[in-house]
Write an enzyme that holds these catalytic residues in place. Structure first.
Site, PDB file in Angstrom:
ATOM      1  CB  CYS A 166      -1.098  -0.120   1.106  1.00 17.82           C
ATOM      2  SG  CYS A 166      -0.091  -0.534   2.590  1.00 17.82           S
ATOM      3  CG  HIS A 589       1.383   5.001   9.042  1.00 20.73           C
ATOM      4  ND1 HIS A 589       1.401   4.891  10.479  1.00 20.73           N
ATOM      5  CD2 HIS A 589       2.008   3.661   8.917  1.00 20.73           C
ATOM      6  CE1 HIS A 589       1.652   3.480  10.857  1.00 20.73           C
ATOM      7  NE2 HIS A 589       1.844   2.840   9.588  1.00 20.73           N
ATOM      8  CG  HIS A 597      -3.828   0.625   4.701  1.00 20.59           C
ATOM      9  ND1 HIS A 597      -3.485  -0.102   3.915  1.00 20.59           N
ATOM     10  CD2 HIS A 597      -4.862   1.242   4.316  1.00 20.59           C
ATOM     11  CE1 HIS A 597      -4.129   0.160   2.661  1.00 20.59           C
ATOM     12  NE2 HIS A 597      -4.935   0.832   3.134  1.00 20.59           N
TER      13      HIS A 597
END
Length: 1087
Positions: A166, A589, A597
């Site tokens: 990601c 974040h 993620h």
């Protein structure tokens, strides 16, 4: 020497996470340059920060190859685990790691930063490949319908997360939406000598990556897919390094190295195009700036110019971006920098001389916890503006900025004094509890003005009476000292009972049962004695003092507000608003230091809106959502990297126009010929995939129509319902099918014997039962009911034409009935598929021969031999079965269809148990049934929409089970009791965390994604709360598992064993549970 010392500082900072330059240099001094000893020195739990020699503090490093400023960068958590307690093992591990990285660098020229990136890239590729090797029950892929993966018109293209990537998606999308950078990449042409062997490691690494990045960008521009797969780009990066470890890569470090590699690639091209001249690197011109370091060291002034890319900023202790920048631009004591006398004080200032068009700030939201020996995330709130004016930090404004900073410093000192004075008014008192002084005076005035009372507040209360008012209280006379008569305590005496009854007639106030307060009870304390004169003087003083206090408070608050406003407007004049930078992207974040993620918010200037890029999902957003997710302090999500662009350089985000027509280029027109051909080829593949899907669905639809048409014709005129008349022409005829052949006139002897034995056995077993009881117990399944009713309706044909004709008539009647059931739109609690296998076959377009043989088997059931008519029709059906030739009915296909129906029934039983347990609030047991229900049902639905149950209903209750368990586990954790906390975390680890990937694999199911976010947010909300150290440690260990964004399906226990149910019992229980759900107004099943 200075460069070597700076390298040592950088390595020490990356290993320990310590950002204090003074402390780092002290550690190197104490250890005489030995990195292992320096790390041990810094990671001691109770080590005191030593005082540093000022002479060694400010030694400005000359930046050579690395253009990034490393001061204040966060710890690289991937280097080594510092959580162990064994200090000797720790030192040996550090020494071995540093020795290995230094040797690798000397041999290959690959830095440990690059190796760290390699580790996560390898992990991403390995996870992606491993997903292809999972067993059949664990394979989770994209939606089989390519139309679900089709790009909507003008919608940005997403990037697929191929396993802990990601961060890759967030960075690449932020850079791609810089249209100038996009053009640089798309129009990059490899050097002419690229076909030759690369001369060095950089060319071997960077040029193939650059080519793959071009392909990826071209797909983002012109693909017809909703999202594209970046695996090949990640593989190119992975192939550049060799490592076996894996960690999720820090997004800032990745951006750092990515820009460095792209710079090298453009440098190679620039050197080829400008031989003999100093090449201009477009990456340097776009992303790199310069600042002037002005300082004093031991009374001597110095100035150094340095280059920077991503500018690091500390977050802890600051409330907004300007405060972070102010702190980063000034270090140490700065009075001597612009004073007449050069004192011995040391310090330095940074002044930007040249800002890049793209200005990137990396926010250091991690700090190293010396006690725990690991990094922790800083969740403090930090505000940042959408428009940032950089004038105050420019070298050309140095003098005016210093004046304004001095004025702000003076105002803040005055502000501090005023705030302290105001605090004394708002928190008055000398004890542990403080109150506003105005309120204290008001309370005193209320007390003085209360009606005086003449008695003690406890004199009218009988302290001997039991609580609750169950016994009569002593009258006032007794409470004033009179002794009650002794007869009151004599049991059974008439005079005592009479006196007790008289006492009970006295009105008694019962505080828990009587709302009326006695008239003589004061509402609050009051003075015993106060004269009119005293009250008048006291009220006058208190009124006057309270007015004075309120006026003083208002004046202080107004002065504080004015100073705040003055500070805010200090840089608002036009001369200090000439360098505007607009916010382009925010990288967010969510999670902890070692897991989480990433996603990005990117501004779309053409539609004037914010977009959220979250892997394959690209959605419209807003500034309010960005603030909520990015400022921090509210939840465990916060901005990690800010990307601003020069607002006076519109070329950064301007679209490209055709030089001849003047029309704006879009889509494939933006691409050079080679990339245009590449994207067109990929689009053709995707269009072909959609066409093949459409053809398959059209074929299935055509089969369904043909099946329904055949079924309708059979209903009107059975397939081969009556025997054909004999043809006396003598012409040769083709052999008829088994249904058209005449049954033997005399039944086979063995068939008759078998039937008679079955009837005798059934009669012997039920000799005490009536024929009706036998019928109910042995034959009243839904199939038998239908067959018996059909035989009953064919009675007249049986009487006139015999059993053969009656058999065809009964077949026609039963098939017509089942066809009607198959065409009905029934509620979920009356699912005819569970009652009749033929209904299931008709709805799923089973072949005619499969339907025919299945119906024959029902008419050939030996249980029909209970009367003469049924027995004879059963014999005809059995005779027809024996006439079937091997090439007329494919028995393998027949078995596959019946196995599919058995799987459907088993899935129904799983669903039944799961829903029943859910309604009983047995969420742990119910969850396992629903998990397997969803998995088996998904496999059924792959073959057709009527093969299984409503997927949305199953997903809903699976999701609800997880949410209920999550709430229960959180409630256990909140108790703080050791056993309860462990039980709650056990539920999360063994059930919830294990099941989260099942909800994440199908990213098109938005409700599942929202549920996962809700569960994570519930636990992350504890991060800002005070709790015991052992609970904090348990939470810190658990959160990385919960926030793991991997979609790898973990193994489960074997599915629960299912009991066998009769068709009637299964239908009855399924109808009951579905009715209960419908009454609860939950989503209903539907096919």
């Amino acid at each position: 020497m200075e460069e070597h010392q700076q390298t040592l500082l950088n390595q020490l900072r990356e290993v320990t996470g310590t950002t204090d330059v003074q402390l780092l240099q002290e550690a190197l001094q104490v250890s005489n340059g030995d990195l292992a000893e320096a790390v041990a020195f810094l990671t001691e739990k109770n080590a005191k920060v030593p005082q540093q020699d000022e002479a060694t503090y400010y030694q400005t490093a000359q930046i050579a190859n690395d253009r990034y400023i490393s001061v204040g960068s966060q710890a690289d958590t991937n280097v080594i685990d510092l959580t162990g307690d064994d200090k000797d093992d720790l030192q040996r591990a550090i020494a071995l790691s540093l020795e290995e990285s230094n040797r690798a660098f000397r041999e290959t020229g690959i830095t440990d930063e690059e190796q760290a990136i390699s580790r996560v890239l390898e992990a991403s590729i390995a996870e992606n490949k491993a997903s292809l090797k999972r067993t059949h029950t664990e394979v989770w892929s994209d939606s089989p319908n390519p139309h679900d993966r089709k790009r909507q018109e003008n919608c940005p293209v997403g990037l697929k997360n191929v396993g802990n990537t990601c961060w890759f998606s967030a960075v690449i999308q932020s850079l791609f939406n810089l249209l100038e950078f996009q053009r640089l990449v798309l129009h990059y042409s490899p050097p002419a000598r690229m076909q030759d062997l690369p001369r060095n490691q950089k060319e071997h690494r960077n040029l193939p990556f650059m080519q793959e990045l071009r392909c990826l960008f071209s797909l983002l521009v012109g693909s017809k897919r909703k999202y594209v797969d970046p695996t090949r780009a990640v593989e190119i990066l992975k192939d550049a390094f060799k490592s076996s470890e894996s960690q999720q890569q820090d997004v800032s470090e990745f951006t750092h190295k990515l820009l460095d590699w792209l710079e090298d690639a453009f440098q190679i091209k620039a050197e080829e195009e400008r031989e003999g001249e100093k090449p201009k690197n477009p990456m340097v011109e776009l992303f790199y700036g310069r600042f002037l370091a002005v300082g004093v060291l031991e009374g001597k002034k110095f100035e150094n110019t340095e280059m920077f890319g991503q500018y690091p900023l500390q977050v802890n202790g600051f409330k907004d971006l300007h405060e972070c920048l102010e702190a980063a631009m000034i270090e140490g004591e700065i009075e001597s920098l612009h004073s007449a006398d050069n004192s011995a004080k040391s310090g330095q200032e940074h002044w930007f001389t040249e800002l890049p068009p793209v200005l990137t700030f990396e926010l250091s939201r991690f700090e190293f916890n010396q006690a725990l020996g690991r990094p922790e995330k800083i969740h403090n709130k930090l505000e940042f503006p959408s428009m940032l004016y950089m004038d105050r930090y420019m070298d050309r404004n140095r003098d005016i900025t210093r004046i304004k900073r001095e004025e702000i410093r003076r105002l803040k000192e005055h502000l501090t004094v005023l705030q302290q004075r105001l605090e004394r008014y708002l928190s008055y008192g000398s004890g542990p509890k403080r109150f506003p002084l105005a309120d204290v005076l008001q309370y005193a005035m209320e007390f003085a003005s209360s009606k005086p009372v003449c008695t003690s507040p406890v004199e009218d209360i009988d302290t001997t009476a039991p609580p609750g008012g169950t016994t009569a209280q002593v009258p006032p006379a007794a409470s004033l000292g009179e002794q009650p008569d002794a007869s009151l305590s004599a049991e059974g005496s008439g005079s005592g009972q009479q006196a007790q009854q008289q006492q009970q007639r006295v009105p008694i106030h019962k505080p828990f049962t009587q709302s009326r307060v006695p008239l003589d009870l004061p509402m609050h304390p009051a003075p015993r004695h106060v004269t009119e004169e005293e009250l008048r003087v006291l009220e006058g003083c208190l009124h006057r003092w309270r007015s004075e206090v309120e006026n003083d408070t208002r004046d202080l608050q107004a002065s504080i507000s004015r100073i705040h406003r003055t500070i805010e407007l200090m840089y608002s004049d036009k001369s200090m608003m000439q360098v505007p930078y607009r916010l382009h992207a925010v990288l967010v974040h969510e999670g902890q230091a070692n897991a989480g993620h990433y996603w990005a918010y990117i501004y779309d200037p053409h539609h004037r809106r914010w977009m959220k890029y979250n892997d394959i999902s690209v959605t419209k957003s807003s500034w309010e959502e960005l603030v909520r997710d990015s400022f921090g302090g509210y939840r465990n999500a916060s901005a990690y990297c800010l990307m601003y662009i020069d607002d006076k350089k519109p070329f950064l985000i301007e679209e490209e126009f055709d030089k001849e027509t003047g029309q704006m280029l879009s889509g494939l027109d933006k691409l050079p010929p080679d990339l245009k051909e590449y994207v067109e080829a990929d689009n053709k593949l995707f269009v072909r995939e959609m066409e093949e899907w459409d053809a398959l669905q059209a074929h299935k639809l055509q089969q369904e129509k043909l099946a329904l048409a055949a079924a309708s014709s059979v209903a009107a005129q059975p397939m081969s319902t009556e025997p054909c008349p004999q043809d006396d022409t003598g012409a040769p005829q083709q052999e008829p099918e088994y249904m058209e052949q005449q049954s033997p006139t005399g039944d086979a002897k063995h068939l008759q014997e078998d039937t008679e034995r079955a009837i005798s056995k059934a009669a012997a077993e039920h000799d005490e039962k009536s024929p009706e009881a036998l019928l109910n117990t042995a034959m009243m399944t839904p199939n038998m009911q239908g067959v018996i009713m059909a035989i009953g309706k064919s009675r007249s044909v049986y009487d006139k034409c015999g059993p053969e004709a009656a058999f065809f008539k009964a077949m026609k009647v039963e098939y017509t009935r089942l066809l009607r059931f198959a065409q009905e739109d029934t509620p979920p609690e009356r699912d005819y598929r569970l009652q009749h296998v033929i209904v299931y076959f008709i709805q799923n377009q089973a072949p005619k021969k499969i339907l025919e043989r299945t119906l024959l088997m029902q008419f050939a059931d030996r249980n029909l031999g209970f009367d003469e008519r049924c027995k004879n029709i059963m014999k005809v059906a059995r005779a027809k079965l024996e006439l079937i030739k091997p090439d007329e009915v494919n028995m393998e296909e027949y078995e596959v269809w019946h196995q599919d129906y058995r799987n459907f029934r088993d899935t129904t039983v799983f669903l039944l148990f799961g829903l029943e347990l859910f309604l009983k609030k047995s969420y742990v047991e119910g969850l396992m049934y629903l998990i397997y229900t969803y998995q088996y049902n998904k496999e059924l639905l792959v073959k057709g929409p009527y093969r299984g149950h409503d997927e949305e209903l199953i997903a809903h209750y699976r999701r609800e089970c997880l949410l209920k368990l999550n709430e229960h586990a959180a409630a256990l954790f909140e108790t703080g009791e050791e056993n309860e906390v462990n039980a709650g975390l056990s539920i999360m680890n063994e059930l919830v965390v294990t099941c989260i990937p099942l909800l994440l694999v199908d990213e098109l199911e938005e409700k599942d994604m929202v549920a996962v976010e809700d569960m994570r947010n519930r636990w992350c909300s504890y991060l800002g709360q005070e709790m015991e150290p052992n609970l904090q440690e348990k939470l810190t260990d658990f959160l990385p598992k919960l926030l793991d964004c991997s979609t790898e399906i973990k193994s489960f226990h074997d599915p629960p064993k299912l009991p066998s149910y009769s068709t009637l019992e299964l239908c009855e229980r399924f109808s009951r549970v579905m009715t209960s759900l419908t009454q609860s107004r939950t989503p209903a099943d539907g096919r």
